[in-house]
Design a protein around this motif. Structure first.
Motif, PDB file in Angstrom:
ATOM      1  N   GLN A  38       0.588  -1.252  -0.175  1.00 57.80           N
ATOM      2  CA  GLN A  38      -0.144   0.414  -0.311  1.00 57.80           C
ATOM      3  C   GLN A  38       0.776   1.830   0.322  1.00 57.80           C
ATOM      4  O   GLN A  38      -0.320   1.891  -0.145  1.00 57.80           O
ATOM      5  CB  GLN A  38      -1.250   0.009   1.231  1.00 57.80           C
ATOM      6  N   SER A 156      -4.610  -5.994   6.743  1.00 54.15           N
ATOM      7  CA  SER A 156      -5.328  -3.968   6.725  1.00 54.15           C
ATOM      8  C   SER A 156      -4.615  -3.313   7.887  1.00 54.15           C
ATOM      9  O   SER A 156      -4.759  -2.061   7.483  1.00 54.15           O
ATOM     10  CB  SER A 156      -6.831  -4.618   8.001  1.00 54.15           C
ATOM     11  N   ASP A 159      -2.125  -1.956   5.446  1.00 49.57           N
ATOM     12  CA  ASP A 159      -3.177  -1.410   4.444  1.00 49.57           C
ATOM     13  C   ASP A 159      -3.019   0.131   5.150  1.00 49.57           C
ATOM     14  O   ASP A 159      -3.143   0.945   4.525  1.00 49.57           O
ATOM     15  CB  ASP A 159      -4.280  -2.265   4.190  1.00 49.57           C
ATOM     16  N   ILE A 272      -9.037   1.772   3.830  1.00 52.40           N
ATOM     17  CA  ILE A 272      -8.622   0.613   4.755  1.00 52.40           C
ATOM     18  C   ILE A 272      -8.842   0.323   6.039  1.00 52.40           C
ATOM     19  O   ILE A 272      -9.639  -0.367   6.757  1.00 52.40           O
ATOM     20  CB  ILE A 272      -7.313   0.032   4.017  1.00 52.40           C
ATOM     21  N   GLY A 326     -14.489   1.873   2.120  1.00 53.20           N
ATOM     22  CA  GLY A 326     -13.721   0.700   2.651  1.00 53.20           C
ATOM     23  C   GLY A 326     -14.555  -0.059   3.169  1.00 53.20           C
ATOM     24  O   GLY A 326     -13.481  -1.215   4.217  1.00 53.20           O
ATOM     25  N   TYR A 330     -11.800  -4.523   1.509  1.00 52.93           N
ATOM     26  CA  TYR A 330     -11.121  -5.521   2.046  1.00 52.93           C
ATOM     27  C   TYR A 330     -11.730  -6.670   2.718  1.00 52.93           C
ATOM     28  O   TYR A 330     -10.872  -8.339   3.185  1.00 52.93           O
ATOM     29  CB  TYR A 330      -9.943  -4.588   2.758  1.00 52.93           C
TER      30      TYR A 330
END
Length: 410
Positions: A38, A156, A159, A272, A326, A330
């Motif tokens: 990311q 995450s 991220d 995210i 978001g 994910y």
């Protein structure tokens, strides 16, 4: 249907610290991978300027990542099933490969060497997902949706933190400096993982046969499964949407909206951050309610909110829209992986995951270039319309799939 395994393998003495290092260790490694990946997204405008790239050229960078990840996924899935007793060593190798890839990216003087660094990093990331997903699904069969989601939470965290930290560091350092600094982290973690992961995959059960020809035959048999190809299509369309979005969004924020480095990193991280909380909840609910009952509404949500970016393109409403996008962007990935393990069974599931990953990565490979071309020739609205359409198709296909009713297919 096989009887479900206990939450941890029966003989926990074969695992470092009684198995307590598996989930946190794998999650920590996932943090590192996603931090670098990311951060690379945030750095795309700087890389674009450094190499004088068009939007299509920027899309080519993401395409190279998808192709490299896809090419190793199919043989990697079969090999991962074969070498279960050596999953720990395989995971360590993946971390060291990510360090090497980051170093190559950081020192690359030409575009082709930059592509090579991205390819090394992507290949390591692809194998990591196969081995980590196999480890968690094997050792936590009764709660694989939850375990895979917790592993996803690690991703995450990377991220979210990666874009924020990278956006701040860009105020003081060059993109090359940042990538080179980040290369040290997986190197250190890989050395620690030599101990922490040394016995992953060891159980009191007889070791699975390492007959490669048998595994290849089993993989060929998997190719006849309609459910497998349906899951492949869902993951492929979802991957196409995601890579297209993360390619055009930083360019849009920088080039069209004129955001500075920190603001760009903040908004990409925000994309995210909401999923960091939602991911665990979505995995738990998929264990309780079923994969389809959670993922289909999530994909529809991603479609609708992505299209909302065309209406809310400034101020607080842009920030809110990115945050809402978001929510399911994910968390859907661990649920898809759990559905694959539910459907295929433990012994060949990682081979099946390799097949799915191989095909979906190849599907996604052209998507960044398509999105870049739409963005450059028509505009952001056309590119985001393409993203929304892909999410909608993924939702329709998954809704039509006949999936197992039980989640303990072990």
């Amino acid at each position: 249907m096989h009887r479900a395994e206990p939450a941890l393998v029966p003989d926990r003495t074969h695992l470092a610290l009684g198995g307590k290092t598996i989930l946190p260790g794998l999650s920590a490694g996932h943090v590192v991978y996603h931090w670098i990946v990311q951060s690379f997204v945030v750095l795309l405008p700087e890389i674009q300027a450094a190499f004088s790239l068009s939007a299509i050229g920027v899309g080519g960078l993401v395409t190279a990542r998808e192709i490299a990840a896809g090419l190793v996924a199919l043989p990697g899935g079969v090999a991962t099933d074969v070498v279960r007793r050596y999953w720990g060593r395989l995971l360590v190798t993946c971390l060291l490969a990510s360090a090497l890839g980051a170093i190559v990216m950081g020192v690359s003087p030409v575009y082709l060497l930059l592509l090579a660094g991205i390819a090394i990093l992507a290949a390591g990331h692809s194998i990591w997902h196969l081995a980590a997903s196999g480890s968690l699904s094997y050792h936590y069969a009764r709660r694989r949706g939850t375990a895979l989601s917790l592993h996803g939470v690690g991703g995450s965290i990377g991220d979210v933190a990666g874009p924020l930290v990278t956006g701040a560091l860009l105020l003081f350092l060059t993109w090359r400096d940042i990538i080179n600094i980040y290369a040290a982290v997986p190197l250190l973690l890989g050395l620690l993982a030599i101990w922490a992961f040394r016995n992953i995959g060891h159980t009191a059960e007889p070791a699975a046969s390492a007959d490669v020809s048998g595994r290849v035959r089993a993989t060929r048999a998997l190719l006849k499964s309609r459910a497998l190809w349906g899951l492949t299509a869902v993951r492929g369309f979802r991957a196409m949407a995601l890579v297209a979005l993360v390619t055009i969004l930083p360019l849009y924020l920088s080039n069209d909206l004129g955001m500075n480095e920190w603001s760009r990193g903040f908004h990409i991280g925000l994309l995210i951050a909401v999923g960091l909380v939602a991911k665990t909840g979505a995995g738990y609910l998929s264990d309780r309610w079923g994969r389809k009952q959670v993922l289909v509404p999530g994909l529809v949500w991603s479609c609708v909110v992505a299209l909302g970016l065309t209406a809310f393109d400034s101020g607080i409403m842009l920030t809110v829209t990115i945050a809402l996008l978001g929510l399911f962007l994910y968390p859907d990935q661990p649920i898809l992986t759990a559905a694959i393990y539910d459907t295929l069974g433990r012994e060949v599931a990682t081979s099946g995951l390799g097949v799915v990953a191989f095909a979906s990565f190849l599907m996604a490979a052209a998507s960044p270039v398509i999105a870049g071309a739409l963005y450059e020739s028509i505009g952001f609205d056309a590119a985001v319309g393409y993203v929304g359409a892909l999410f909608a198709v993924a939702a329709l296909v998954f809704a039509a799939l006949p999936l197992p009713k039980g989640e303990e297919q072990g």
